[in-house]
Design a protein around this motif. Sequence first.
Motif, mmCIF file in Angstrom:
data_model
loop_
_atom_site.group_PDB
_atom_site.id
_atom_site.type_symbol
_atom_site.label_atom_id
_atom_site.label_comp_id
_atom_site.label_asym_id
_atom_site.label_seq_id
_atom_site.Cartn_x
_atom_site.Cartn_y
_atom_site.Cartn_z
ATOM 1 N N ASN A 299 -5.510 -1.983 11.856
ATOM 2 C CA ASN A 299 -6.160 -2.461 13.074
ATOM 3 C C ASN A 299 -7.429 -3.256 12.805
ATOM 4 O O ASN A 299 -8.226 -3.480 13.716
ATOM 5 N N SER A 300 -7.604 -3.704 11.565
ATOM 6 C CA SER A 300 -8.802 -4.477 11.246
ATOM 7 C C SER A 300 -8.728 -5.911 11.770
ATOM 8 O O SER A 300 -9.745 -6.585 11.897
ATOM 9 N N PHE A 301 -7.518 -6.390 12.057
ATOM 10 C CA PHE A 301 -7.267 -7.746 12.546
ATOM 11 C C PHE A 301 -7.672 -8.818 11.535
ATOM 12 O O PHE A 301 -7.821 -9.988 11.892
ATOM 13 N N THR A 302 -7.845 -8.433 10.271
ATOM 14 C CA THR A 302 -8.120 -9.421 9.229
ATOM 15 C C THR A 302 -6.849 -10.133 8.790
ATOM 16 O O THR A 302 -6.887 -11.275 8.357
ATOM 17 N N ASP A 303 -5.710 -9.438 8.895
ATOM 18 C CA ASP A 303 -4.405 -10.031 8.580
ATOM 19 C C ASP A 303 -3.387 -9.448 9.538
ATOM 20 O O ASP A 303 -2.575 -8.603 9.169
ATOM 21 N N PHE A 304 -3.457 -9.894 10.794
ATOM 22 C CA PHE A 304 -2.616 -9.297 11.832
ATOM 23 C C PHE A 304 -1.139 -9.536 11.556
ATOM 24 O O PHE A 304 -0.308 -8.646 11.746
ATOM 25 N N ALA A 305 -0.798 -10.733 11.073
ATOM 26 C CA ALA A 305 0.612 -11.028 10.755
ATOM 27 C C ALA A 305 1.114 -10.089 9.660
ATOM 28 O O ALA A 305 2.253 -9.613 9.712
ATOM 29 N N GLY A 306 0.275 -9.828 8.676
ATOM 30 C CA GLY A 306 0.660 -8.898 7.614
ATOM 31 C C GLY A 306 0.830 -7.491 8.128
ATOM 32 O O GLY A 306 1.740 -6.759 7.697
ATOM 33 N N ALA A 307 -0.039 -7.076 9.060
ATOM 34 C CA ALA A 307 0.074 -5.745 9.645
ATOM 35 C C ALA A 307 1.381 -5.597 10.418
ATOM 36 O O ALA A 307 2.055 -4.560 10.336
ATOM 37 N N ILE A 308 1.758 -6.629 11.164
ATOM 38 C CA ILE A 308 3.021 -6.610 11.903
ATOM 39 C C ILE A 308 4.196 -6.522 10.930
ATOM 40 O O ILE A 308 5.151 -5.752 11.144
ATOM 41 N N ALA A 309 4.149 -7.281 9.845
ATOM 42 C CA ALA A 309 5.234 -7.268 8.861
ATOM 43 C C ALA A 309 5.379 -5.895 8.219
ATOM 44 O O ALA A 309 6.500 -5.401 8.028
ATOM 45 N N LEU B 168 2.370 1.720 3.397
ATOM 46 C CA LEU B 168 3.423 1.056 4.170
ATOM 47 C C LEU B 168 4.091 -0.047 3.368
ATOM 48 O O LEU B 168 5.231 -0.425 3.649
ATOM 49 N N GLY B 169 3.399 -0.566 2.370
ATOM 50 C CA GLY B 169 3.990 -1.590 1.521
ATOM 51 C C GLY B 169 4.839 -1.046 0.400
ATOM 52 O O GLY B 169 5.320 -1.811 -0.447
ATOM 53 N N ASP B 170 5.061 0.258 0.392
ATOM 54 C CA ASP B 170 5.837 0.934 -0.656
ATOM 55 C C ASP B 170 7.109 1.509 -0.048
ATOM 56 O O ASP B 170 7.124 2.653 0.395
#
Length: 294
Positions: free
Chosen positions: A75-85, A52-54
């Motif tokens: 869905n690990s919730f370790t970096d939720f803001a990053g997942a949303i981005a 997704l980052g590509d």
Amino acid sequence: MRVFVTGATGFIGSAVVKELIHAGHEVVGLARSDKAAAALHAMGAEALRGSLGDPNGLRSGAAEADGVIHLAFDNSFTDFAGAIADDLQAIEVIGDVLAGSGKPIVMTSVTTMVPSLGRPATEDDQAQDGSPGLPRSIAENMAIALAARDVRSSAVRLAPCVHDATSQGFATLLAELARQKGVSAYVGDGANHWPALHRLDAAKLYRLALESAPAGSRLHGAGEEAIPFRNIAEAIGQRLNLPVSSISPEAAEEQFGWLAPFVLMDNPTSNVWTREKLGWEPAEPTLVADILGK
């Protein structure tokens, strides 16, 4: 139809890939590793290396497809803001490629953005301020807006427990907490409700949405519309041979941690419009049956 799928080797995505291939579609899955690529090939799908980052990989996959199903989300919730981005970037990139084509994109959202309405949430209901799933609404709205750009966009709002006999989504996390705490708990009388969806019913829903969902439609991935939370806690207690107990709202955070806002919510979710519009009929085992291994 040639379909580009993100999250194609995940718990839900792998079921979607198999469902699409069984229905006669060609599938190209986004693969972050050699292992993921091999899994896709084993299912009869093609693999496109990327993440997704590509953005370039996403553009390539979408440009060569007749439709897109976007399932990938961290869905690990370790970096939720990053997942949303990452989610927002993926929809923006894919949307730009599909704009003006009339092709479909089916993206993934959550029912937990529309809890506590005092009635079952419908597909017309918008995200509620303060809801646990509120951050996902930005991506949902972005995808729905693609309809104005001649993209046949739809959003599948998934229940918090997408399940089969091996895994039960948030209920699996609840079981892990019950083991740690030595008790399977519910709050108050446990009469608040959660929806649930079997992963094979989810796969059918994504395929039907790809094939025929109207542009700009929200769909409810809720095979079971309203399971009392106490029933879920009792099934976990029975499966793990643990006591089941009511706790106060004030004790919820200590028992459930970051899951507490979800445990406290009342999230009955109607699937009537989704079933009628797509001809979708959930038919797989219930959440409690899968928790109990029946």
